[in-house]
Design a protein around this motif. Structure first.
Motif, PDB file in Angstrom:
ATOM      1  N   ALA A   1       0.838  -1.201   0.000  1.00  0.00           N
ATOM      2  CA  ALA A   1       0.000   0.000   0.000  1.00  0.00           C
ATOM      3  C   ALA A   1       0.874   1.253   0.000  1.00  0.00           C
ATOM      4  O   ALA A   1       0.611   2.216  -0.720  1.00  0.00           O
ATOM      5  N   ALA A   2       1.940   1.214   0.788  1.00  0.00           N
ATOM      6  CA  ALA A   2       2.853   2.361   0.851  1.00  0.00           C
ATOM      7  C   ALA A   2       3.500   2.612  -0.502  1.00  0.00           C
ATOM      8  O   ALA A   2       3.660   3.764  -0.924  1.00  0.00           O
ATOM      9  N   LEU A   3       3.858   1.538  -1.205  1.00  0.00           N
ATOM     10  CA  LEU A   3       4.478   1.691  -2.525  1.00  0.00           C
ATOM     11  C   LEU A   3       3.491   2.303  -3.513  1.00  0.00           C
ATOM     12  O   LEU A   3       3.831   3.170  -4.319  1.00  0.00           O
ATOM     13  N   VAL A   4       2.245   1.835  -3.438  1.00  0.00           N
ATOM     14  CA  VAL A   4       1.205   2.388  -4.319  1.00  0.00           C
ATOM     15  C   VAL A   4       1.031   3.880  -4.034  1.00  0.00           C
ATOM     16  O   VAL A   4       0.822   4.683  -4.940  1.00  0.00           O
ATOM     17  N   ASP A   5       1.163   4.265  -2.770  1.00  0.00           N
ATOM     18  CA  ASP A   5       1.039   5.675  -2.410  1.00  0.00           C
ATOM     19  C   ASP A   5       2.251   6.495  -2.830  1.00  0.00           C
ATOM     20  O   ASP A   5       2.326   7.681  -2.508  1.00  0.00           O
TER      21      ASP A   5
END
Lengths: 313, 284
Positions: free
Chosen positions: B180-184
């Motif tokens: 999720a952090a990477l997508v953000d």
């Protein structure tokens, strides 16, 4: 493996062009940059020294003889022809098998005795595992003190037990000196077996035992047909770890017997230490440690590969 | 098949088993405690109580004189300070480098099984095989008998422990938060530093304590790689070899000084002991 979207799609706000390039580079090679520092350290302190010592094997490297002349296989021959080297190797094998066997049996007995919960179990656990947190040097030193003759408490306690004065020279006479080493090692490392085997026992599904009880199967049979097979992978793991550490036996020998009486308790590590750091025949000691390493690598390959298989299963 | 056990027989069997358990555990606890007690009590005994038959189990006039002698006449204090510096620094380095490598191994399968196996195999190298060449190289590099040299050696020595403990830890942590952090839009490093590390903090702390204990108690590397400057607490015990000077009290005072901190630390991570002993291969 899934490579996620590179972060340069969404650069951090305010980043300049060059720093963006750097961070894009860092992000692309992230997984390699993460292992680099640790890998470099291992390379520098393990692989490089091993390669360096490969060269030392074949030259003269001796603080008593100047120069580094090529000597071929001379260093290896020195070790192989030294009767003390082979007796040290044999002693290392015999001692490690003995201590590991005793530690396994005692550790398993303790684990079986401790697997059920009871009041005060936490405190008992803490007491049982204490030796694991003590420096082996202190263990050797403590046992040297405890077994001291004639004023150490060991002979006195034994005397009380058998009813007449006992006067055993624990570190001065064969075979007592071997027993002293085994006692000290068993004291320190039985908790290791115990802790691992206990974890294994606790993981055995309870319903297997309930089914056995319903069928009226006795304690010994449950042990042979349920406990042992269920525990087998853990036993392999515990024996592997312990055996590979036991063959390094040095600290306890150093403090308790100093290799003596005479050279009766020279283990492989202690022998190599003596040759290298007391007599300063560094190239001979290096050749000896390569022989030891090669012998051990075979064992490590077999045992650790099996372990990885067990773990993967 | 055997006949079913009557409740009465079952009851006596339980009792007998219980008695056997208590005897086994009780005897072993005595075996563990008596020598430890002897060391601690000898450290506070006046010298006249050493050489007596029967041995003195409870000194009438306990004294701390051996502690001051051990710390100041046997350079115990400097050994203690060196041990603290070297153990802390090596723990910090090993935990940081090990966690980084473990993360890469766990999340990206970097180098496949071979790299992980290679790190693990370092754990089983006999120290005597590498300490000889390390000794020669350290003399050449000016690292012999320095704090830095021993810190590096210990970091190397404990890397298999930190890498494998954290490898096992990361593999059981869910990956979804980092994804999720990477997508953000966070970089891999940010996802590691800001998401994974805080989640793994308890595991890192436990690994760090095990690293500290194994460095604190190590003897062989310190014996070979130091002499009069960067020596650690365990190496001082050489002074008491054979007890020629009958320095029982000093030796025991030093032993107590060294074993109390590591036992206390060990108690703190007892819950993680199985993972620590098996490099994370087994969960307790």
């Amino acid at each position: 493996m899934v490579q996620l979207a590179p972060a340069d799609i969404l650069p951090p706000p305010g980043a300049g062009r060059s720093s963006r390039l750097v961070s894009a580079f860092a992000d692309r090679y992230f997984k390699w940059l993460m292992i680099a520092p640790a890998a470099i350290l291992i390379l520098a302190l393990s692989i490089y020294p091993l390669l360096f010592s490969l060269w030392v094997n074949f030259v003269n490297y001796d603080f008593q003889i100047p120069g580094h002349d090529f000597v071929g296989l001379q260093n290896f021959l020195q070790v192989i022809q030294d009767p003390l080297a082979s007796s040290a190797l044999v002693l290392t094998i015999l001692l490690s098998l003995t201590v590991v066997a005793i530690e396994f049996v005692l550790g398993l007995a303790l684990a079986l005795a401790m697997v059920r919960t009871f009041r005060g179990r936490g405190i008992v656990m803490s007491l049982l595992v204490m030796p694991l947190f003590i420096s082996p040097v202190i263990v050797g030193q403590s046992w040297a003190l405890f077994l001291q003759r004639p004023f150490g408490p060991a002979d006195y306690l034994l005397g009380q037990l058998v009813g007449h004065p006992v006067n055993i020279s624990w570190v001065g006479e064969v075979p007592w000196v071997y027993i002293a080493i085994v006692i000290a090692d068993v004291w320190q490392w039985t908790p290791f077996m115990f802790v691992i085997l206990l974890a294994g026992l606790a993981a055995i599904p309870q319903h297997l035992y309930e089914a056995a009880e319903l069928d009226g199967i006795g304690g010994l049979q449950t042990f042979v047909h349920i406990t042992l097979p269920q525990l087998a992978p853990i036993i392999t793991l515990a024996l592997t770890f312990r055996l590979l550490d036991a063959v390094k036996l040095f600290d306890i020998i150093f403090m308790l017997t100093g290799g003596g009486p005479g050279t009766a308790t020279y283990t492989a590590s202690f022998y190599l230490y003596q040759i290298g750091f007391q007599q300063f025949h560094l190239s001979i000691a290096t050749a000896g440690s390569w022989i030891f390493l090669i012998l051990l690598s075979v064992v490590i390959m077999v045992l650790v590969r099996r372990l990885l298989r067990v773990e993967a299963a | 098949m055997k006949a079913r056990l009557t409740p009465w027989k079952l009851g006596t069997r339980r009792l007998r088993e219980g008695a056997v358990r208590i005897v086994i555990v009780g005897l072993f606890i005595m075996f563990v405690l008596v020598p430890l007690y002897w060391v601690i009590v000898t450290s506070i005994k006046p010298s006249k109580d050493y050489l007596t038959v029967p041995p003195v189990w409870f000194p009438a006039e306990p004294t701390l004189v051996h502690y001051t002698a051990a710390l100041f006449s046997y350079r115990g204090l400097q050994g203690l300070i060196n041990s603290l510096i070297i153990s802390s620094a090596a723990t910090l380095l090993s935990a940081v480098l090990g966690t980084m490598m473990a993360y890469s191994l766990a999340r990206f399968r970097t180098g496949g099984q071979h790299l992980a196996f290679w790190v693990l195999s370092q754990r089983f190298l006999p120290p005597v095989a590498i300490v000889l060449p390390i000794f020669l190289l350290f003399r050449g590099w000016g690292l012999y008998d320095t704090h830095i040299g021993l810190i590096l050696a210990y970091t190397f020595m404990t890397l298999p422990l930190s890498v494998w403990m954290m490898y096992a830890y990361f593999r059981q942590l869910p990956k979804s938060l980092e994804d999720a952090a990477l997508v953000d839009g966070l970089s891999h490093w940010q996802a590691f530093r800001l998401v994974a590390v805080p989640l793994a903090a308890p595991g890192i702390a436990a690994a760090a304590v095990f690293i500290f204990i194994s460095v604190w108690t190590e003897f062989f590397f310190a014996l070979i790689l130091t002499s009069r400057y960067a020596f650690t607490l365990p190496t001082i015990f050489r002074a008491f070899l054979g007890f020629q000077g009958a320095q029982y009290g000093e030796a025991c005072a030093l032993a107590t000084t060294s074993l109390v901190p590591s036992i206390v630390l060990g108690m703190l991570v007892q819950r993680h002991l199985v993972r620590g002993l098996t490099l994370g291969a087994l969960r307790g």
